[in-house]
Design a protein around this motif. Structure first.
Motif, mmCIF file in Angstrom:
data_model
loop_
_atom_site.group_PDB
_atom_site.id
_atom_site.type_symbol
_atom_site.label_atom_id
_atom_site.label_comp_id
_atom_site.label_asym_id
_atom_site.label_seq_id
_atom_site.Cartn_x
_atom_site.Cartn_y
_atom_site.Cartn_z
ATOM 1 N N ARG A 180 0.832 -1.199 0.000
ATOM 2 C CA ARG A 180 0.000 0.000 0.000
ATOM 3 C C ARG A 180 0.867 1.250 0.000
ATOM 4 O O ARG A 180 1.921 1.300 0.619
ATOM 5 C CB ARG A 180 -0.873 -0.025 1.255
ATOM 6 C CG ARG A 180 -2.002 0.954 1.317
ATOM 7 C CD ARG A 180 -2.946 0.476 2.411
ATOM 8 N NE ARG A 180 -4.093 1.337 2.607
ATOM 9 C CZ ARG A 180 -5.148 0.990 3.337
ATOM 10 N NH1 ARG A 180 -5.193 -0.185 3.934
ATOM 11 N NH2 ARG A 180 -6.167 1.809 3.475
ATOM 12 N N LEU A 181 0.410 2.266 -0.720
ATOM 13 C CA LEU A 181 0.978 3.609 -0.667
ATOM 14 C C LEU A 181 -0.064 4.519 -0.053
ATOM 15 O O LEU A 181 -1.227 4.509 -0.468
ATOM 16 C CB LEU A 181 1.340 4.107 -2.078
ATOM 17 C CG LEU A 181 1.735 5.579 -2.196
ATOM 18 C CD1 LEU A 181 3.047 5.861 -1.486
ATOM 19 C CD2 LEU A 181 1.814 5.994 -3.668
ATOM 20 N N VAL A 182 0.333 5.302 0.933
ATOM 21 C CA VAL A 182 -0.563 6.264 1.577
ATOM 22 C C VAL A 182 0.030 7.652 1.401
ATOM 23 O O VAL A 182 1.193 7.879 1.750
ATOM 24 C CB VAL A 182 -0.744 5.948 3.073
ATOM 25 C CG1 VAL A 182 -1.610 7.010 3.740
ATOM 26 C CG2 VAL A 182 -1.353 4.569 3.269
ATOM 27 N N VAL A 183 -0.753 8.580 0.866
ATOM 28 C CA VAL A 183 -0.301 9.952 0.622
ATOM 29 C C VAL A 183 -1.153 10.906 1.450
ATOM 30 O O VAL A 183 -2.381 10.955 1.285
ATOM 31 C CB VAL A 183 -0.404 10.310 -0.875
ATOM 32 C CG1 VAL A 183 0.016 11.753 -1.113
ATOM 33 C CG2 VAL A 183 0.443 9.360 -1.722
ATOM 34 N N LEU A 184 -0.511 11.647 2.326
ATOM 35 C CA LEU A 184 -1.227 12.635 3.121
ATOM 36 C C LEU A 184 -1.224 13.976 2.402
ATOM 37 O O LEU A 184 -0.202 14.409 1.867
ATOM 38 C CB LEU A 184 -0.575 12.800 4.497
ATOM 39 C CG LEU A 184 -0.640 11.593 5.438
ATOM 40 C CD1 LEU A 184 0.002 11.934 6.779
ATOM 41 C CD2 LEU A 184 -2.072 11.129 5.633
ATOM 42 N N THR A 185 -2.374 14.642 2.424
ATOM 43 C CA THR A 185 -2.488 15.945 1.785
ATOM 44 C C THR A 185 -3.353 16.860 2.649
ATOM 45 O O THR A 185 -3.681 16.517 3.789
ATOM 46 C CB THR A 185 -3.061 15.794 0.360
ATOM 47 O OG1 THR A 185 -3.064 17.063 -0.285
ATOM 48 C CG2 THR A 185 -4.463 15.214 0.368
ATOM 49 N N ASP A 186 -3.708 18.021 2.127
ATOM 50 C CA ASP A 186 -4.441 19.018 2.915
ATOM 51 C C ASP A 186 -5.892 19.155 2.492
ATOM 52 O O ASP A 186 -6.547 20.150 2.808
ATOM 53 C CB ASP A 186 -3.757 20.389 2.808
ATOM 54 C CG ASP A 186 -2.464 20.451 3.594
ATOM 55 O OD1 ASP A 186 -2.294 19.640 4.528
ATOM 56 O OD2 ASP A 186 -1.613 21.295 3.276
ATOM 57 N N VAL A 187 -6.387 18.170 1.761
ATOM 58 C CA VAL A 187 -7.788 18.180 1.354
ATOM 59 C C VAL A 187 -8.388 16.809 1.656
ATOM 60 O O VAL A 187 -7.669 15.862 1.999
ATOM 61 C CB VAL A 187 -7.950 18.523 -0.147
ATOM 62 C CG1 VAL A 187 -7.510 19.947 -0.424
ATOM 63 C CG2 VAL A 187 -7.177 17.538 -1.015
ATOM 64 N N ALA A 188 -9.697 16.696 1.515
ATOM 65 C CA ALA A 188 -10.387 15.461 1.904
ATOM 66 C C ALA A 188 -10.121 14.296 0.955
ATOM 67 O O ALA A 188 -10.372 13.147 1.295
ATOM 68 C CB ALA A 188 -11.894 15.721 1.986
ATOM 69 N N GLY A 189 -9.603 14.583 -0.228
ATOM 70 C CA GLY A 189 -9.345 13.551 -1.227
ATOM 71 C C GLY A 189 -9.392 14.179 -2.608
ATOM 72 O O GLY A 189 -9.269 15.407 -2.755
ATOM 73 N N LEU A 190 -9.581 13.364 -3.627
ATOM 74 C CA LEU A 190 -9.698 13.865 -4.995
ATOM 75 C C LEU A 190 -11.142 14.259 -5.241
ATOM 76 O O LEU A 190 -12.047 13.427 -5.163
ATOM 77 C CB LEU A 190 -9.263 12.793 -5.991
ATOM 78 C CG LEU A 190 -9.380 13.171 -7.473
ATOM 79 C CD1 LEU A 190 -8.480 14.355 -7.795
ATOM 80 C CD2 LEU A 190 -9.030 11.968 -8.351
#
Length: 280
Positions: free
Chosen positions: A186-196
């Motif tokens: 698995r790859l997990v990417v943290l960002t500053d929005v709820a998702g795509l």
């Protein structure tokens, strides 16, 4: 489960979670809990806000093209200093407050990552953005050795080219390349929005799940900030990673909830054999 036999999970740590002290702590707790649960986490971190702040202090320009930082030779010195000397050390410290787990390294160490110069594309034309690299080869031996010893590798996305040049690599794409090389589950990417978002900015509806082919069709229309994250997810699942998740790093314990708790928040990218596509 033996320390050297659990599935690998590569996590890209970035966004607000990197500059909020409480979120840093909750992320560190999540990573340690994954290890204790028998998984083998590998962390690749960004550092955009910290790099921009240091460039401002030094009176150097921060400029982006197609979501990537324009990196001059002078800027590259700051990038290396901030990523390896500050951001990585802070994250290693947070994780190691729970035990002797984290070990910091960069993509330069043991030739773990080799990069070539990457152009940005603006309106269909290539734009020179300096010492920005795209990973073309990964030698995961050092990372595997650390995992075998029960450690949590914390990797700064700096790579060297065959030409001897040092490159600033987008952390999302570095995490993706490392996940493929390690055969991560698995790859997990943290960002500053709820998702795509399905129809940004008209709607904040998040796409909960989509296939690689579906994502490929969406890439040209994505905002520059989300583009490298989703490109990284696409490369990962097409490279053999079981799934890639984009999570809201502003939510405490988002990683633990998703990986161990089955929380369906965010956007999940799956290989094309799985044709389920649905809004969250």
């Amino acid at each position: 489960m033996e320390e050297d036999s659990g599935p690998v999970v590569v996590i890209k740590f970035g966004g607000n979670a990197m500059v909020d002290a409480q979120l840093q702590q909750s992320f560190a707790e999540d990573v340690v809990e994954l290890r204790r649960a028998g998984l083998r986490p590998v962390v690749v971190h960004g550092g955009g806000p910290q790099i921009s702040a240091m460039l401002d202090r030094l009176g150097l320009e921060s400029r982006f093209e197609a979501g990537l930082r324009v990196t001059t030779a002078e800027t590259m010195e700051v990038v290396r200093m901030v990523l390896s000397g500050r951001v990585q050390r802070e994250l290693v410290g947070h994780i190691n407050s729970h035990g002797p787990y984290a070990v910091g390294m960069t993509g330069e160490d043991a030739h773990t990552m080799t990069a070539v110069r990457r152009p940005a594309w603006v309106d269909g034309a290539p734009v020179d953005i300096g010492q920005v690299g795209d990973v073309v080869e990964v030698n995961p031996g050092m990372v595997r050795a650390l995992l075998t010893q029960g450690h949590i590798p914390v990797v700064s996305p700096v790579a060297r080219g065959a030409d001897g040049q040092v490159y600033n690599v987008n952390a999302d794409l570095a995490a993706s390349a490392l996940a493929v090389a390690l055969g991560a589950r698995r790859l997990v990417v943290l960002t500053d929005v709820a998702g795509l978002y399905a129809d940004w900015p008209a709607s904040t509806e998040v796409i909960g799940r989509l296939t690689a082919d579906a994502l490929d069709g969406l890439l040209p229309g994505l905002a520059s900030g989300m583009l490298p994250k989703m490109e990284g997810c696409l490369r990962a699942v097409r490279g053999g990673v079981g799934r890639a998740d984009v999570l809201d790093g502003r939510v405490p314990h988002a990683v633990l909830r998703s990986v161990l708790g089955g929380d369906g928040a965010g956007t999940t990218v799956v290989p094309d054999e799985d044709h389920a596509v649905s809004p969250a």
